[in-house]
Motif scaffolding. Structure first.
Motif, mmCIF file in Angstrom:
data_model
loop_
_atom_site.group_PDB
_atom_site.id
_atom_site.type_symbol
_atom_site.label_atom_id
_atom_site.label_comp_id
_atom_site.label_asym_id
_atom_site.label_seq_id
_atom_site.Cartn_x
_atom_site.Cartn_y
_atom_site.Cartn_z
ATOM 1 N N LEU A 71 -6.457 -12.732 -11.128
ATOM 2 C CA LEU A 71 -5.290 -12.816 -10.245
ATOM 3 C C LEU A 71 -5.767 -12.686 -8.809
ATOM 4 N N ALA A 72 -5.101 -13.402 -7.922
ATOM 5 C CA ALA A 72 -5.363 -13.299 -6.482
ATOM 6 C C ALA A 72 -4.029 -13.253 -5.767
ATOM 7 N N ARG A 73 -3.901 -12.296 -4.858
ATOM 8 C CA ARG A 73 -2.655 -12.151 -4.091
ATOM 9 C C ARG A 73 -2.994 -12.144 -2.608
ATOM 10 N N THR A 74 -2.340 -13.024 -1.882
ATOM 11 C CA THR A 74 -2.555 -13.137 -0.439
ATOM 12 C C THR A 74 -1.216 -13.020 0.264
ATOM 13 N N ARG A 75 -1.250 -12.540 1.493
ATOM 14 C CA ARG A 75 -0.033 -12.397 2.291
ATOM 15 C C ARG A 75 0.028 -13.530 3.297
ATOM 16 N N GLU A 76 1.200 -14.117 3.411
ATOM 17 C CA GLU A 76 1.400 -15.222 4.334
ATOM 18 C C GLU A 76 2.679 -14.980 5.121
#
Length: 306
Positions: A71-76
């Motif tokens: 899993l990868a979580r990024t903030r945009e």
């Protein structure tokens, strides 16, 4: 006996299904996420609404999947100013550019129970809809923020107690202080102290008893109005109360006449005279001070001339 699924199935590698280090919650959550169509919300609150696990367990499982590359979580930041979290699920950790660890190989397949091989899907990734959050720098819903206890009393680890009050001398209340601390667990089981901690807190209780505080009042002060949340360090909590709520010493008692030294006979001093009583003036019905009834000083000359 295994039956092949002609439709509505998801291919999951043994490296995930038989992962030797991840929890069953994380493995099941990864399988569920990989079975969802693209664009499905997978935030903590959305997953907690589907499954009986709470938000804390789901958040911990998502962190496991991030740790092992699934899993990868990024903030945009959106054009509206909102900060959103975009979650991407990988069916192979090596396809995750943010994963720097070594993928854990799957356990060897048993030769006694052969399984039909399924073709790997061509799509390397599986993306989901961003989860909207507030336009601030606070953690998003993906990572629950524990609420801080609304109390002024702060506890420290047991090994770092504050500077405790000490009795003025070797007090004879030491055994009473030890018994008082040992009985606190009867008021609340969370105040169970070890023998070592009881001996560390006993001098501070001695200081309270030395200042004239009754043992029942000391026990009530230490065990009353305890916080609702668990007491992780009851020794530090009690040390804080013994230090912050320490009462002042009692003032010295006034000396008794029998304790005063013999003083020489002193001459009798004249007592101050009391003021004259009030009288009512016969001419103006006016109050004035005088030893005898009559007239006030304004009316006296006029009546004297008459």
């Amino acid at each position: 006996m295994a039956a092949r699924h002609p439709e509505q199935f998801t291919v999951v590698g043994n490296h995930l299904a038989q992962h030797p280090e991840m929890s069953l919650t994380a493995i099941g959550l990864a399988t569920h996420i990989q079975s969802l169509p693209e664009g499905t919300p997978v935030g903590i609150k959305a997953l907690a609404a589907k499954f009986p696990e709470g938000e804390t367990r789901i958040a911990a499982a998502l962190r496991e999947l991030e740790t092992y590359g699934y899993l990868a979580r990024t903030r945009e930041r959106m054009p509206s100013g909102q900060i959103v979290t975009r979650t991407i699920s990988y069916n192979q950790p090596r396809l995750n550019p943010a994963f720097t660890g070594t993928p854990v190989p799957a356990a060897p397949r048993s030769e006694t129970a052969p399984e039909p091989e399924e073709p790997e899907p061509a799509a390397p990734t599986h993306s989901v809809t961003p989860t909207a959050t507030t336009p601030t720098a606070t953690p998003t819903a993906e990572t629950p923020t524990p609420s801080a206890p609304d109390r002024t009393e702060r506890t420290t680890p047991t090994g770092h107690l504050p500077l405790l009050p000490a009795p003025a001398a070797d007090s004879f209340h030491h055994s009473a202080a030890i018994a008082l601390l040992a009985r606190l667990r009867l008021d609340d089981p969370r105040l169970l102290l070890s023998e070592r901690d009881i001996h560390r807190l006993a001098p501070a209780v001695n200081a309270w008893l030395e200042r004239g505080v009754d043992s029942a009042d000391v026990r009530r002060t230490l065990s009353a109005s305890l916080p609702v949340e668990p007491l992780r360090h009851p020794t530090a909590f009690l040390a804080h109360r013994l230090t912050a709520l320490l009462p002042p010493p009692l003032p010295a008692a006034a000396p008794r006449s029998s304790d005063l030294p013999n003083l020489p006979n002193l001459p009798d001093l004249p007592r101050p005279s009391r003021p004259a009583p009030f009288q009512t003036c016969d001419g103006r019905e006016r109050a004035f001070r005088s030893t005898e009834p009559g007239h006030c000083r304004d009316c006296a000359p006029r009546f004297a001339a008459a």
